[in-house]
Design an enzyme around this catalytic site. Structure first.
Site, PDB file in Angstrom:
ATOM      1  N   PRO A 146       0.819  -1.216   0.000  1.00 42.16           N
ATOM      2  CA  PRO A 146       0.000   0.000   0.000  1.00 42.16           C
ATOM      3  C   PRO A 146       0.854   1.268   0.000  1.00 42.16           C
ATOM      4  CG  PRO A 146      -0.688  -1.497   1.760  1.00 42.16           C
ATOM      5  CD  PRO A 146       0.587  -2.024   1.201  1.00 42.16           C
TER       6      PRO A 146
ATOM      7  N   GLU B 235       0.381  -7.415   8.970  1.00 44.14           N
ATOM      8  CA  GLU B 235       0.523  -5.967   9.134  1.00 44.14           C
ATOM      9  C   GLU B 235       1.652  -5.397   8.280  1.00 44.14           C
ATOM     10  OE1 GLU B 235      -1.604  -3.699  10.569  1.00 44.14           O
ATOM     11  OE2 GLU B 235      -2.711  -5.562  10.372  1.00 44.14           O
TER      12      GLU B 235
ATOM     13  N   ARG C 223      -0.168  -8.048 -21.329  1.00 36.63           N
ATOM     14  CA  ARG C 223      -0.830  -7.700 -22.581  1.00 36.63           C
ATOM     15  C   ARG C 223      -0.059  -6.650 -23.373  1.00 36.63           C
ATOM     16  NH1 ARG C 223      -3.730  -3.584 -22.780  1.00 36.63           N
ATOM     17  NH2 ARG C 223      -5.339  -4.275 -24.208  1.00 36.63           N
TER      18      ARG C 223
ATOM     19  N   ASP D 235      -5.801   1.481 -26.982  1.00 39.04           N
ATOM     20  CA  ASP D 235      -6.384   1.480 -25.650  1.00 39.04           C
ATOM     21  C   ASP D 235      -6.611   2.877 -25.123  1.00 39.04           C
ATOM     22  OD1 ASP D 235      -6.550  -1.175 -25.303  1.00 39.04           O
ATOM     23  OD2 ASP D 235      -4.616  -1.374 -24.322  1.00 39.04           O
TER      24      ASP D 235
END
Ligand code: 9D3
Length: 248
Positions: free
Chosen positions: A89, A116, A153, A168
């Site tokens: 994160p 954690e 991809r 895209d």
């Protein structure tokens, strides 16, 4: 490209890796993805991968030794074409620019965190930390799959037409134009007439305009970053006057 994934939940990867594009890319030998169970790099009889945090506090912290052993085996020595990535994160948020950059490496080693967090000394062996967005998940496994899917991809031969990668949204900086297929009319809603015209150049122009409208309506933040021709800028000021933005 070679991708090694280090995780305490190897079975989470079975579905994504055995279905769809990811399995075909492996059959075609464009990528070689291997999932490694962190527990197999433990040496104690309980196969511990985590322990209590020094200094107290709740939760568990991933131990450094099994991670070190895994990295040592998968990357005996540092080379340029390799990248050890910790999904976390705290990482830089993944976007298409970063995906493209990662697709240029020969070997990615993905480390999925849990509990954690990991013992901070693990960072000494990590080249970069990557997050997939500002929301809380239970671990780095789903982010690792997102990263693998998006990087794969970009590799030649994975997506059928190279043009569909180039076209895209996010690649040209705009959202996609709307698509239609048969029937010509469904529940009273007709396909736009222009698409039956057979006039290729006019269809292309219409699509570009539709992309501009969609981007302005749904993701106005993207318009600030994209380079537009003078005609397109004029078109934007036109739609600002004649269209309603979403939610207004
Ligand atoms: C920021 C929350 N942390 C505060 C104590 C605890 C924590 C929560 C969730 C630590 C790790 C996790 C598990 N998430 C990931 O490992 C993760 C993640 C994410 O949760 N969101 C977006 N991208 C990622 S990449 C890895």
């Amino acid at each position: 490209m070679k991708i090694d994934i280090i995780t305490i939940f190897p079975r989470m990867f079975v579905g994504p890796l055995t279905e769809s594009l990811l399995s075909r890319a492996q059959e075609k030998q464009i990528v070689d993805i291997k999932v490694h169970d962190l527990r197999s790099f433990t040496e104690d009889k309980h196969h511990s991968v985590d322990d209590r945090p020094f200094g107290g506090g709740c939760g568990m912290v991933m131990k450094p030794e099994p991670i070190y052993r895994a990295l040592k085996k998968l990357r005996p020595k540092k080379t340029k074409g390799q990248q050890v990535i910790f999904l976390s994160p705290q990482g830089k948020t993944l976007d298409q620019k970063l995906v493209k950059e990662l697709s240029s490496y020969r070997h990615l080693i993905l480390l999925c965190g849990h509990y954690e967090g990991v013992d901070e000394r693990v960072m000494n062996w990590v080249d970069r930390e990557i997050s997939i967005g500002d929301y809380v998940l239970t671990g780095g496994e789903l982010p690792a799959m997102v990263l693998v899917d998006s990087v794969m991809r970009m590799l030649p031969g994975v997506v059928k037409e190279a043009s569909s990668v180039e076209r895209d949204s996010f690649y040209n900086g705009l959202l996609d134009y709307p698509n239609y297929t048969r029937p010509e009319e469904f529940k009273g809603a007709r396909v736009p007439e222009i698409l039956f015209s057979g006039h290729h150049a006019r269809v292309e122009q219409w699509r570009r305009q539709q992309s501009l409208i969609a981007t302005w309506k749904k993701r106005p933040d993207l318009l600030k970053k994209v380079r537009l021709s003078p005609e397109e800028k004029k078109f934007i000021s036109e739609i600002k006057r004649t269209h309603k933005r979403r939610g207004e």
